[in-house]
Design a protein around this motif. Structure first.
Motif, PDB file in Angstrom:
ATOM      1  N   ASP A 235      -8.333   1.948   3.890  1.00  0.00           N
ATOM      2  CA  ASP A 235      -7.209   2.176   4.821  1.00  0.00           C
ATOM      3  C   ASP A 235      -7.611   3.053   6.005  1.00  0.00           C
ATOM      4  OD1 ASP A 235      -7.479   4.351   3.114  1.00  0.00           O
ATOM      5  OD2 ASP A 235      -5.331   4.774   3.035  1.00  0.00           O
ATOM      6  N   GLN A 279      -0.702   0.041   2.390  1.00  0.00           N
ATOM      7  CA  GLN A 279       0.025   1.231   1.937  1.00  0.00           C
ATOM      8  C   GLN A 279       1.076   0.888   0.882  1.00  0.00           C
ATOM      9  OE1 GLN A 279       1.159   2.675   5.900  1.00  0.00           O
ATOM     10  NE2 GLN A 279      -0.160   4.434   5.577  1.00  0.00           N
ATOM     11  N   GLN A 282      -0.681   0.127  -2.186  1.00  0.00           N
ATOM     12  CA  GLN A 282      -1.542   1.250  -2.576  1.00  0.00           C
ATOM     13  C   GLN A 282      -2.882   0.674  -3.033  1.00  0.00           C
ATOM     14  OE1 GLN A 282       0.362   4.157  -5.203  1.00  0.00           O
ATOM     15  NE2 GLN A 282       2.302   3.928  -4.105  1.00  0.00           N
TER      16      GLN A 282
END
Length: 507
Positions: A235, A279, A282
C-alpha cells in the motif's frame, strides 16, 4: 505438426485488443501477437445510453484493422467478446447487428458475472495464489472476486470504471477535496460487500491500469528484473505513486516513464480504486496478473478438452514449457535430480549443511533447468541460464522465487554467483545468499556426475570422516569425463561443507 493459432478480440470501454495465441505441445496457450487500439467507446454513449454512430464507426474501423492482422495467421478459431460499454448500451442489439453485417464477426457480450469469472479463472491458472481478491478495472466497470483454495466464492461488478470515475475531477490533476470525495465514494462502495472487508489476503490486479501502475513503480525503483506478471507491491508503494503523479503538471503526466499516453488522464482514479480496495481488504500485498479476461475465456475453452476448469499444476506446467522450449532432455533431468537427491540426503544426514524441505524444493526445481543456457551457447551457459530464468515469466513463481531459481540453476563458481547476485544483494540476508550459493554448488557437482549425458553414474554413497568426506561413485561404463568434471568442481562443494572431499569412482 501444424501450428495451431487462436485469436481473441476484446472490446473494452477504454481500449480494444486483438491477441493471437499459439497452442503449445502441452496444450497451454502462448501469446504471439498483441495489438491495442485506444477506442474509448465509453465516451460515445449519449444521454439515453445509446452508442452513437460515431462510436459504432470507430468500433467497425478498429475491428476491420484487427481482421487485417489476424488474416496473416491460419486461425483455428477467433472469439470476439465485449464488456461494459456494449453490455450497458441501450442499442446493444443494433450495434451487434451492424458489426455482424460489416465484418462478419459475431460479438459475444459478456455479463458482469462472466467478466468477473474470467478474471478469476485467469489468475488461478497462471499463479500459485490459492486464496485472494481479484480486481479488474476497465473504462466503465470494475469487477472483483474472492476465491479460497482456488475456488470462486464471490463475484461482483461495480458500475464504475476509470473513465466514469474521472468525472469526480474537474481537471486531469485533481484537487485534495476531489480526491477525498472519490476515496469516500469508493470506500462506501467496497464496504457494501461484507466479503471484501478485512480479509488480509493478496489483492491481485488485472488490466491495463494495473500494468501501468507496476511499470511506473519499476521505473521509479530502477527495478533490475524484466517482466510484470506476479510483481508484488504494498500500500505504501501505491500511495507513493499516487502522490508522485498528483504532484506533476498535466503536460508532464503524459511523459511519465511506464505510463501509456492514452491512460494519462485516467491513471489517478484507477490508482485510487486499487488503494481504497487494498485498505478495505486490509490486503497483505498487491500483485499484478498479466493474465486476465482474454486468457480466462480461452482457459474455459481448453477445459472442455482436458475436463477440468482449473489447471492442477500451474508451476509444473510452466516449467514443462521451458523444458520443451529449450529442448532439454527429460531423461537427463531425472537422472541429475536422482543424483542430487542422493547427495542432498547424505550431506543432510551427516550434518554438513543445514538443509530442509524448502531447500530440496528449490534444488528440485533448479535441477529441471540446470544449464538451460547451453541451448544458446555452451561456453557462456551460466550467463545465459541466469538471464533467461531471471527475466522470463514463470507462472506460479514470484519474481524473488524466480531469482532464487536462476541463481541455483546457473551456478558455476563463487565469482559468477557474486556477479549475478550483485544487483539483488539487498533482496536477501547474508545467510540466504550463502545458502543459495551452497545449493548451487551442490547442484553443479551433481550435474558434473552426468557430464556426458549418458547416465554412467548409477549411485553414490557418502562416508564422513574427521577430516574428509568420501564420495563413492558407482559407474557402469567409462566415467573418465565425469571424473574430470567433478574433480574440477568439487572445491566449491568443499567450501560449502567445510571439508575435503575424496572421490572414489568404481565400476
Amino acid at each position: 505438426m501444424k501450428k495451431q493459432y487462436y485469436a481473441i478480440i476484446d472490446i473494452g470501454s477504454n481500449t480494444m485488443r486483438l491477441v493471437i495465441y499459439l497452442r503449445e505441445k502441452g496444450g497451454r496457450l502462448k501469446e504471439v501477437e498483441n495489438v491495442k487500439a485506444s477506442a474509448r467507446l465509453r465516451t460515445f454513449l449519449d444521454d439515453e445510453n445509446k452508442l452513437i454512430q460515431a462510436g459504432i464507426d470507430r468500433l467497425l474501423t478498429t475491428l476491420k484493422s484487427f481482421q487485417g492482422v489476424a488474416e496473416t495467421y491460419l486461425l483455428e478459431e477467433m472469439v470476439c467478446v465485449a464488456t461494459a460499454t456494449i453490455r450497458q448500451a441501450a442499442n446493444q442489439k443494433d450495434v451487434v447487428q451492424q458489426v455482424k453485417k460489416e465484418t462478419g464477426m459475431k460479438i459475444r457480450t459478456l455479463s458482469d458475472q462472466e467478466e468477473a469469472y474470467y478474471g478469476y479463472l485467469a489468475v488461478v491458472n497462471s499463479t500459485s495464489i490459492s486464496t485472494g481478491i481479484t480486481v479488474d478495472i476497465g473504462g466503465g466497470s470494475t469487477e472483483v472476486t474472492y476465491f479460497k483454495n482456488r475456488e470462486l466464492m464471490e463475484a461482483h461488478s461495480f458500475p464504475f470504471g476509470a473513465l466514469t470515475l474521472k468525472e469526480f475531477f474537474s481537471n486531469d490533476i485533481p484537487t485534495e477535496d476531489e480526491i477525498k470525495a472519490l476515496q469516500t465514494y469508493l470506500s462506501e462502495q467496497f464496504r457494501s460487500l461484507p466479503w471484501l472487508t478485512a480479509k488480509e489476503i493478496p489483492l491481485i490486479a488485472i488490466g491495463g491500469s494495473a500494468r501501468n501502475l507496476v511499470q511506473i513503480d519499476q521505473n521509479l525503483k530502477e527495478y533490475p528484473l524484466a517482466g510484470l506478471h506476479q510483481y508484488k507491491m504494498y500500500d505504501t508503494d501505491i500511495k507513493k505513486i499516487s502522490n508522485y503523479l498528483m504532484s506533476l503538471k498535466p503536460e508532464k503526466l503524459s511523459k511519465v516513464e511506464g505510463l501509456s499516453k492514452d491512460r494519462a488522464d485516467i491513471i489517478i482514479p484507477a490508482i485510487e480504486v486499487f488503494h481504497s480496495l487494498y485498505q478495505v481488504v486490509q490486503a497483505d500485498s498487491f500483485i499484478l496478473s498479466r493474465k486476465g479476461l482474454r486468457d480466462g475465456v480461452f482457459y474455459e475453452q481448453l477445459s472442455k478438452e482436458v475436463g477440468s476448469i482449473l489447471f492442477p499444476n500451474v508451476l509444473e506446467d510452466s516449467m514443462q514449457e521451458l523444458i520443451t522450449d529449450f529442448n532439454l532432455d527429460p531423461k537427463q533431468i531425472l537422472h541429475v535430480q536422482y543424483l542430487t537427491r542422493q547427495l542432498f540426503d547424505h550431506i543432510k544426514e551427516h550434518g554438513l549443511m543445514h538443509l530442509d524441505k524448502k531447500d530440496w524444493q528449490l534444488l528440485k526445481r533448479a535441477s529441471y533447468l540446470c544449464n538451460l543456457g547451453e541451448y544458446i551457447d555452451a561456453e557462456s551457459s551460466a550467463q545465459h541460464t541466469f538471464y533467461l530464468l531471471a527475466n522470463r515469466t514463470i507462472d506460479g513463481l514470484t519474481h524473488k522465487d524466480r531469482l532464487r531459481l536462476a541463481l541455483i540453476a546457473s551456478y558455476k563458481n563463487k565469482t559468477t554467483f557474486k556477479q549475478f547476485i550483485k544487483p539483488f544483494k539487498s533482496w536477501f540476508l547474508k545467510d540466504e545468499r550463502k545458502k543459495l550459493r551452497h545449493l548451487g554448488a551442490l547442484l553443479k557437482f551433481s550435474y558434473c556426475l552426468d557430464a556426458t549425458k549418458r547416465q554412467v553414474v548409477k549411485e553414490i554413497r557418502c562416508d564422513d570422516h574427521k577430516s574428509k568426506f568420501t564420495i563413492t561413485i558407482k559407474c557402469q561404463g567409462d566415467s573418465t569425463p565425469e571424473e574430470y568434471q567433478t574433480e574440477k568442481q568439487k572445491k566449491h562443494l568443499e567450501k560449502a561443507i567445510k571439508k575435503e572431499i575424496d572421490l572414489d569412482f568404481k565400476m
